[in-house]
Design a protein around this motif. Structure first.
Motif, short mmCIF file in Angstrom:
data_model
loop_
_atom_site.label_atom_id
_atom_site.label_comp_id
_atom_site.label_asym_id
_atom_site.label_seq_id
_atom_site.Cartn_x
_atom_site.Cartn_y
_atom_site.Cartn_z
N TYR A 65 0.84 -1.25 0.00
CA TYR A 65 -0.33 0.20 -0.21
C TYR A 65 0.52 1.23 0.02
O TYR A 65 1.11 2.87 -0.95
N ASP A 66 2.38 1.37 0.59
CA ASP A 66 2.94 2.78 1.11
C ASP A 66 3.46 2.69 -0.57
O ASP A 66 3.40 3.89 -0.84
N ARG A 67 4.06 1.73 -0.79
CA ARG A 67 4.32 2.07 -2.66
C ARG A 67 3.46 2.34 -2.96
O ARG A 67 3.97 3.54 -4.02
N VAL A 68 2.87 2.01 -3.98
CA VAL A 68 1.34 2.20 -4.35
C VAL A 68 0.23 3.81 -4.13
O VAL A 68 0.85 4.14 -5.07
N PHE A 71 3.69 6.52 0.28
CA PHE A 71 4.33 6.92 1.41
C PHE A 71 5.86 5.81 1.95
O PHE A 71 6.06 4.74 1.01
N ARG A 72 6.31 6.70 3.08
CA ARG A 72 7.69 5.82 3.02
C ARG A 72 7.36 4.35 3.76
O ARG A 72 6.00 4.26 4.28
N LEU A 73 7.83 3.25 4.02
CA LEU A 73 7.83 2.72 4.25
C LEU A 73 8.36 2.25 6.22
O LEU A 73 9.68 1.91 6.58
N THR A 74 6.91 2.63 6.34
CA THR A 74 7.78 2.47 8.09
C THR A 74 6.31 1.85 8.84
O THR A 74 5.20 1.09 8.22
N ASP A 75 6.54 1.42 10.26
CA ASP A 75 5.46 0.69 10.89
C ASP A 75 4.30 1.42 11.23
O ASP A 75 3.55 0.73 11.68
N ARG A 76 4.17 2.58 10.81
CA ARG A 76 3.62 3.54 10.92
C ARG A 76 2.26 3.68 9.97
O ARG A 76 2.67 3.97 8.82
N ARG A 216 -16.79 1.18 -19.08
CA ARG A 216 -17.80 2.08 -20.21
C ARG A 216 -18.96 1.34 -19.46
O ARG A 216 -20.08 1.89 -19.95
N LEU A 217 -19.52 0.02 -19.21
CA LEU A 217 -20.97 0.02 -18.48
C LEU A 217 -21.48 1.16 -17.27
O LEU A 217 -22.73 1.25 -17.75
N PHE A 218 -20.71 1.80 -16.76
CA PHE A 218 -21.06 2.75 -15.89
C PHE A 218 -20.70 4.35 -16.37
O PHE A 218 -20.76 5.17 -16.20
N GLY A 219 -20.82 4.08 -18.20
CA GLY A 219 -20.24 5.22 -18.47
C GLY A 219 -19.12 6.18 -18.41
O GLY A 219 -19.09 7.59 -18.91
N PHE A 220 -18.13 5.63 -18.65
CA PHE A 220 -16.49 6.13 -18.33
C PHE A 220 -15.53 5.48 -19.79
O PHE A 220 -16.11 4.31 -20.05
N HIS A 221 -15.56 6.62 -20.00
CA HIS A 221 -14.70 5.80 -21.44
C HIS A 221 -13.09 5.18 -21.60
O HIS A 221 -12.62 4.26 -21.64
N ARG A 222 -12.79 5.06 -20.26
CA ARG A 222 -11.23 4.70 -19.91
C ARG A 222 -11.75 4.01 -18.34
O ARG A 222 -12.80 4.73 -17.65
N PRO A 223 -10.96 3.38 -17.71
CA PRO A 223 -10.86 2.96 -16.31
C PRO A 223 -10.19 4.22 -15.39
O PRO A 223 -9.58 4.97 -15.80
N ILE A 224 -10.54 4.51 -14.21
CA ILE A 224 -10.43 5.97 -13.28
C ILE A 224 -9.99 5.01 -11.88
O ILE A 224 -10.56 4.26 -11.43
N ALA A 225 -9.34 6.51 -11.52
CA ALA A 225 -8.49 5.86 -10.37
C ALA A 225 -9.50 6.01 -9.37
O ALA A 225 -10.56 6.88 -8.95
N HIS A 226 -9.30 4.79 -7.91
CA HIS A 226 -10.31 5.53 -6.95
C HIS A 226 -9.80 6.74 -6.24
O HIS A 226 -8.82 6.75 -5.89
N GLY A 227 -10.94 6.93 -5.78
CA GLY A 227 -10.99 7.90 -5.41
C GLY A 227 -9.55 8.16 -3.79
O GLY A 227 -9.44 9.12 -3.55
N MET A 228 -9.91 7.02 -3.52
CA MET A 228 -9.32 7.03 -2.35
C MET A 228 -8.06 6.90 -2.30
O MET A 228 -6.91 7.11 -1.51
N TRP A 229 -7.13 6.31 -3.73
CA TRP A 229 -5.86 6.73 -4.06
C TRP A 229 -5.73 7.84 -4.42
O TRP A 229 -4.44 8.33 -3.56
N ALA A 237 1.89 13.11 0.14
CA ALA A 237 2.43 14.38 -0.34
C ALA A 237 3.33 15.42 0.39
O ALA A 237 4.17 16.62 0.46
N LEU A 238 2.19 14.79 1.54
CA LEU A 238 2.07 15.80 2.82
C LEU A 238 3.18 15.25 4.21
O LEU A 238 2.73 16.06 5.29
N GLU A 239 3.29 14.05 3.55
CA GLU A 239 3.32 12.85 4.19
C GLU A 239 4.33 13.68 5.54
O GLU A 239 4.37 13.88 7.14
N ALA A 240 5.50 14.62 5.46
CA ALA A 240 6.86 15.10 6.64
C ALA A 240 6.52 16.01 7.37
O ALA A 240 7.08 16.39 7.88
N ARG A 241 4.57 16.64 6.22
CA ARG A 241 4.52 18.27 7.82
C ARG A 241 3.08 17.53 8.29
O ARG A 241 2.41 18.78 8.59
#
Length: 288
Positions: A65-68, A71-76, A216-229, A237-241
């Motif tokens: 998940y961190d890689r995708v 995020f940095r790879l940590t136990d947090r 396309r079955l749901f009206g999109f021309h191509r796949p879309i990214a997950h909102g939570m991604w 991008a804000l992780e350090a702050r």
């Protein structure tokens, strides 16, 4: 239309383990087919909350998940990761026969997460989910699905996902004038693999994210990214702050088609945004 059952009127159902989200999605797909029960739904929210205790962190999934998401790879745990851990429980709630909106076709339009403190990978989390605030919208109805994470009886995390069930209605809002996009802080190339890779680590295998035909079955021309991604990528991008405790809220605007290049902007008031190359908004968020 009522807002839904209050907490003291909801019955609590303890499940022995997290549900298998793949089976739930298959049931939802079958229920959406004509003649198989997809239209028989109650008018109100179910007066129930579902709970699973002692959910442990899969460290391999956390690392993926961190890689995708960047995020940095940590136990947090990133603040968005408990959403992934408890997502099957929320899907179980939304695929119940008495849930008023069918899962297939629901649009995730907003998400608010409150992290009361950091969670680490060696902790186990108790999850509870329920739905509230069913309300009309000019394009259908909206509902909030609440997911709460607790450790040793104390709430440490809370997520509220707002979903829109689109229904045919006359009229609707006229599109307003769109403000100018803020200056980009960074630009990201979002490749097609993001859809399938995020589906694998999150368990959200909605075909609009992973299949051209499904999109396309749901009206999109191509796949879309997950909102939570998209939200997770912004937090990365804000992780350090990021402080130890905070609330981050986003509104999902236009979907991010795969592939595409998007612009990320950090705003001086704690806000952030993602736009496409033409300045159209994909996401608007705020950190406090």
């Amino acid at each position: 239309m009522g807002a839904g059952p209050e907490s003291d009127s909801r019955s609590r159902v303890e499940l022995p383990r997290m549900p298998a989200v793949g089976a739930l999605h298959r049931r939802a797909l079958l229920g959406a087919l004509p003649g198989l029960g997809g239209g028989r739904r109650g008018p109100d929210l179910p007066a129930v909350e579902l709970a699973v205790a002692g959910v442990s962190v899969d460290r391999a999934t956390l690392a993926d998940y961190d890689r995708v998401c960047g995020f940095r790879l940590t136990d947090r745990l990133p603040a968005t990761f408990p959403h992934v851990m408890g997502f099957p429980l929320a899907v179980r709630l939304m695929t119940a026969p008495d849930f008023p909106l069918p899962l297939i076709g629901l649009v995730h339009v907003g998400n608010r997460i409150t992290a009361h403190r950091p969670i680490t990978a060696d902790e186990t989390v108790d999850f509870t989910t329920y739905a509230e605030n069913l309300r009309p919208h000019d394009r259908g109805r909206q509902v909030d699905v609440v997911l709460v994470g607790s450790v040793d009886g104390t709430e440490v995390w809370r997520g509220v996902s707002t979903y829109l069930g689109r229904e045919r209605k006359p009229g609707g809002r006229e599109p307003g004038e769109r403000p100018a996009a803020p200056a980009a802080t960074a630009r990201w190339r979002v490749e097609p693999r993001i859809g399938t890779e995020y589906a694998r680590v999150s368990g959200d295998h909605n075909p609009i994210h992973t299949s051209r035909l499904g999109a396309r079955l749901f009206g999109f021309h191509r796949p879309i990214a997950h909102g939570m991604w998209s939200k997770a990528r912004c937090l990365a991008a804000l992780e350090a702050r990021l402080p130890d405790a905070y609330t981050v809220e986003v509104t999902f605007k236009l979907p991010v088609p795969l592939p595409s290049t998007v612009s990320f902007a950090l705003l001086p008031d704690g806000g952030f945004a993602v736009h496409d190359s033409r300045g159209r908004p994909h996401l608007a968020g705020h950190l406090r």
